[in-house]
Motif scaffolding. Structure first.
Motif, PDB file in Angstrom:
ATOM      1  N   LYS A 105       8.070  58.144  40.031  1.00  0.00           N
ATOM      2  CA  LYS A 105       8.298  57.084  41.006  1.00  0.00           C
ATOM      3  C   LYS A 105       7.303  55.955  40.756  1.00  0.00           C
ATOM      4  O   LYS A 105       6.337  56.100  40.004  1.00  0.00           O
ATOM      5  CB  LYS A 105       8.158  57.617  42.439  1.00  0.00           C
ATOM      6  CG  LYS A 105       9.221  58.619  42.846  1.00  0.00           C
ATOM      7  CD  LYS A 105      10.578  57.951  42.975  1.00  0.00           C
ATOM      8  CE  LYS A 105      11.650  58.912  43.470  1.00  0.00           C
ATOM      9  NZ  LYS A 105      12.058  59.880  42.426  1.00  0.00           N
ATOM     10  N   THR A 106       7.540  54.830  41.410  1.00  0.00           N
ATOM     11  CA  THR A 106       6.638  53.687  41.336  1.00  0.00           C
ATOM     12  C   THR A 106       5.809  53.627  42.618  1.00  0.00           C
ATOM     13  O   THR A 106       6.366  53.721  43.716  1.00  0.00           O
ATOM     14  CB  THR A 106       7.432  52.380  41.155  1.00  0.00           C
ATOM     15  OG1 THR A 106       8.046  52.384  39.872  1.00  0.00           O
ATOM     16  CG2 THR A 106       6.523  51.169  41.268  1.00  0.00           C
ATOM     17  N   TYR A 107       4.503  53.465  42.472  1.00  0.00           N
ATOM     18  CA  TYR A 107       3.595  53.416  43.614  1.00  0.00           C
ATOM     19  C   TYR A 107       2.924  52.041  43.664  1.00  0.00           C
ATOM     20  O   TYR A 107       2.646  51.436  42.627  1.00  0.00           O
ATOM     21  CB  TYR A 107       2.538  54.524  43.516  1.00  0.00           C
ATOM     22  CG  TYR A 107       3.144  55.901  43.435  1.00  0.00           C
ATOM     23  CD1 TYR A 107       3.469  56.605  44.585  1.00  0.00           C
ATOM     24  CD2 TYR A 107       3.416  56.484  42.202  1.00  0.00           C
ATOM     25  CE1 TYR A 107       4.035  57.875  44.511  1.00  0.00           C
ATOM     26  CE2 TYR A 107       3.989  57.751  42.113  1.00  0.00           C
ATOM     27  CZ  TYR A 107       4.292  58.435  43.277  1.00  0.00           C
ATOM     28  OH  TYR A 107       4.864  59.682  43.201  1.00  0.00           O
ATOM     29  N   GLN A 131      18.533  52.565  41.132  1.00  0.00           N
ATOM     30  CA  GLN A 131      18.268  53.095  39.796  1.00  0.00           C
ATOM     31  C   GLN A 131      17.053  54.012  39.835  1.00  0.00           C
ATOM     32  O   GLN A 131      16.098  53.756  40.570  1.00  0.00           O
ATOM     33  CB  GLN A 131      18.028  51.949  38.817  1.00  0.00           C
ATOM     34  CG  GLN A 131      17.867  52.382  37.363  1.00  0.00           C
ATOM     35  CD  GLN A 131      19.147  52.931  36.785  1.00  0.00           C
ATOM     36  OE1 GLN A 131      19.446  54.103  36.973  1.00  0.00           O
ATOM     37  NE2 GLN A 131      19.900  52.093  36.091  1.00  0.00           N
ATOM     38  N   LYS A 132      17.093  55.091  39.058  1.00  0.00           N
ATOM     39  CA  LYS A 132      15.976  56.034  38.975  1.00  0.00           C
ATOM     40  C   LYS A 132      15.260  55.868  37.643  1.00  0.00           C
ATOM     41  O   LYS A 132      15.854  55.451  36.646  1.00  0.00           O
ATOM     42  CB  LYS A 132      16.484  57.472  39.135  1.00  0.00           C
ATOM     43  CG  LYS A 132      17.360  57.708  40.360  1.00  0.00           C
ATOM     44  CD  LYS A 132      16.666  57.321  41.651  1.00  0.00           C
ATOM     45  CE  LYS A 132      17.465  57.750  42.883  1.00  0.00           C
ATOM     46  NZ  LYS A 132      18.735  56.998  43.026  1.00  0.00           N
ATOM     47  N   ALA A 161       8.620  53.546  45.429  1.00  0.00           N
ATOM     48  CA  ALA A 161       9.947  53.053  45.067  1.00  0.00           C
ATOM     49  C   ALA A 161      10.474  53.836  43.875  1.00  0.00           C
ATOM     50  O   ALA A 161       9.727  54.554  43.188  1.00  0.00           O
ATOM     51  CB  ALA A 161       9.902  51.561  44.743  1.00  0.00           C
ATOM     52  N   ASN A 162      11.762  53.698  43.627  1.00  0.00           N
ATOM     53  CA  ASN A 162      12.366  54.378  42.480  1.00  0.00           C
ATOM     54  C   ASN A 162      11.769  53.879  41.167  1.00  0.00           C
ATOM     55  O   ASN A 162      11.340  54.669  40.319  1.00  0.00           O
ATOM     56  CB  ASN A 162      13.875  54.150  42.463  1.00  0.00           C
ATOM     57  CG  ASN A 162      14.584  54.861  43.594  1.00  0.00           C
ATOM     58  OD1 ASN A 162      14.128  55.884  44.090  1.00  0.00           O
ATOM     59  ND2 ASN A 162      15.715  54.315  44.005  1.00  0.00           N
ATOM     60  N   ILE A 200       0.860  47.512  41.248  1.00  0.00           N
ATOM     61  CA  ILE A 200       2.093  48.283  41.173  1.00  0.00           C
ATOM     62  C   ILE A 200       2.044  49.099  39.897  1.00  0.00           C
ATOM     63  O   ILE A 200       1.771  48.556  38.816  1.00  0.00           O
ATOM     64  CB  ILE A 200       3.342  47.370  41.174  1.00  0.00           C
ATOM     65  CG1 ILE A 200       3.425  46.605  42.491  1.00  0.00           C
ATOM     66  CG2 ILE A 200       4.617  48.177  40.955  1.00  0.00           C
ATOM     67  CD1 ILE A 200       4.578  45.616  42.553  1.00  0.00           C
ATOM     68  N   ASN A 201       2.299  50.400  40.002  1.00  0.00           N
ATOM     69  CA  ASN A 201       2.222  51.276  38.851  1.00  0.00           C
ATOM     70  C   ASN A 201       3.449  52.178  38.817  1.00  0.00           C
ATOM     71  O   ASN A 201       3.706  52.925  39.763  1.00  0.00           O
ATOM     72  CB  ASN A 201       0.955  52.122  38.918  1.00  0.00           C
ATOM     73  CG  ASN A 201       0.797  52.994  37.674  1.00  0.00           C
ATOM     74  OD1 ASN A 201       1.099  52.569  36.568  1.00  0.00           O
ATOM     75  ND2 ASN A 201       0.342  54.224  37.873  1.00  0.00           N
TER      76      ASN A 201
END
Length: 260
Positions: free
Chosen positions: A223-225, A204-205, A195-196, A250-251
């Motif tokens: 990014k978010t993984y 949003q970035k 995800a962004n 989530i990171n």
């Protein structure tokens, strides 16, 4: 209007044209076919809350509550869901949109990165759903979707309590990105996504966390993984049948600038 099959075939090949009445009927049939697999649902949430004591002094802070709802009647939120679910075919496509209206919608805070007034309106989910014929079926969601972690939920009717825990106030709510899910068997399922950001702001970035405060440059590689694995108790577990135990992580970063 009745038309021979060979006439329709010629029309499909572009060799003849159909009367306007027939074209309208064909278009109406296509629309009804599309709508037959689309579901519309939703709910209205209202509440009455009184805090014993002296007015609003000492009202505990929790999501979708507080002094604004104490000692009176409240319209919480109106939810409208429009969905075309995936069918049982090997290849399948669909979509879902969860729209929120009312005071709790603005608190949900899925504002757009493009700006604008989000008062009393929010997009909870809005994604395209796809299934690929990989093993038992690999499902994808592309767009805005609910986070993969957390026991509590936004929907009052599905939450264990009307109030929310502190954990709910700090965990992610939604993400803009791509999520893949796969059911290994009746007991184990896995999910993985990118995800962004971990925050709910749509489109949003993330900012480069190594840049000093005040630098608004965004790095495309940030990014978010996320990933999770879930175990669902089978019938042999007796009274625990259907219970689910899961682990998820989530990171990533949010849209703020700086190391925090």
């Amino acid at each position: 209007m009745k038309v021979e099959k060979w006439t329709i075939g010629l029309a499909a090949a572009g060799l003849v044209s159909l009367p306007s009445g027939v074209q309208s009927e064909e278009k109406a049939s296509a629309v009804m076919t599309a709508l037959s697999s689309t579901t519309i649902s939703g709910y209205v949430s209202a509440s009455a809350q009184w805090n014993m004591g002296s007015g609003n002094a000492g009202v505990p802070t929790y999501s979708y509550g507080g002094t604004s709802k104490a000692d009176g009647f409240n319209l919480d939120v109106v939810k409208l869901s429009i969905e075309r679910p995936l069918d049982e075919g090997q290849w399948s496509a669909g979509y879902k949109a969860d729209l929120l209206f009312g005071p709790d919608a603005s608190s949900f805070a899925t504002t757009s990165a493009l700006g604008g007034d989000s008062s009393d309106f929010a997009i909870k989910q809005a994604y395209v759903a796809l299934r690929a014929p990989v093993g038992n079926g690999l499902d994808f969601k592309l767009g805005v979707w609910d986070t993969i972690i957390g026991y509590e939920t936004f929907d009052n009717g599905n939450n264990p309590n009307y109030t929310r825990s502190y954990g709910f106030t700090i965990e992610p709510t939604t993400h803009t990105g791509l999520l893949a899910t796969y059911q290994l068997n009746e007991m184990f399922g896995i999910a993985a996504g990118i995800a962004n950001t971990f925050g709910p702001t749509i489109n949003q970035k993330a900012n480069d966390p190594t840049q000093p405060v005040g630098d608004t440059g965004k790095a495309e590689s940030y990014k978010t993984y996320m990933g999770s694995i879930a175990f669902t108790a089978p019938e042999s577990f007796g009274f625990m049948q259907g219970s689910t135990l899961y682990f998820g992580i989530i990171n990533g970063f949010d849209s703020t600038v700086g190391d925090d």
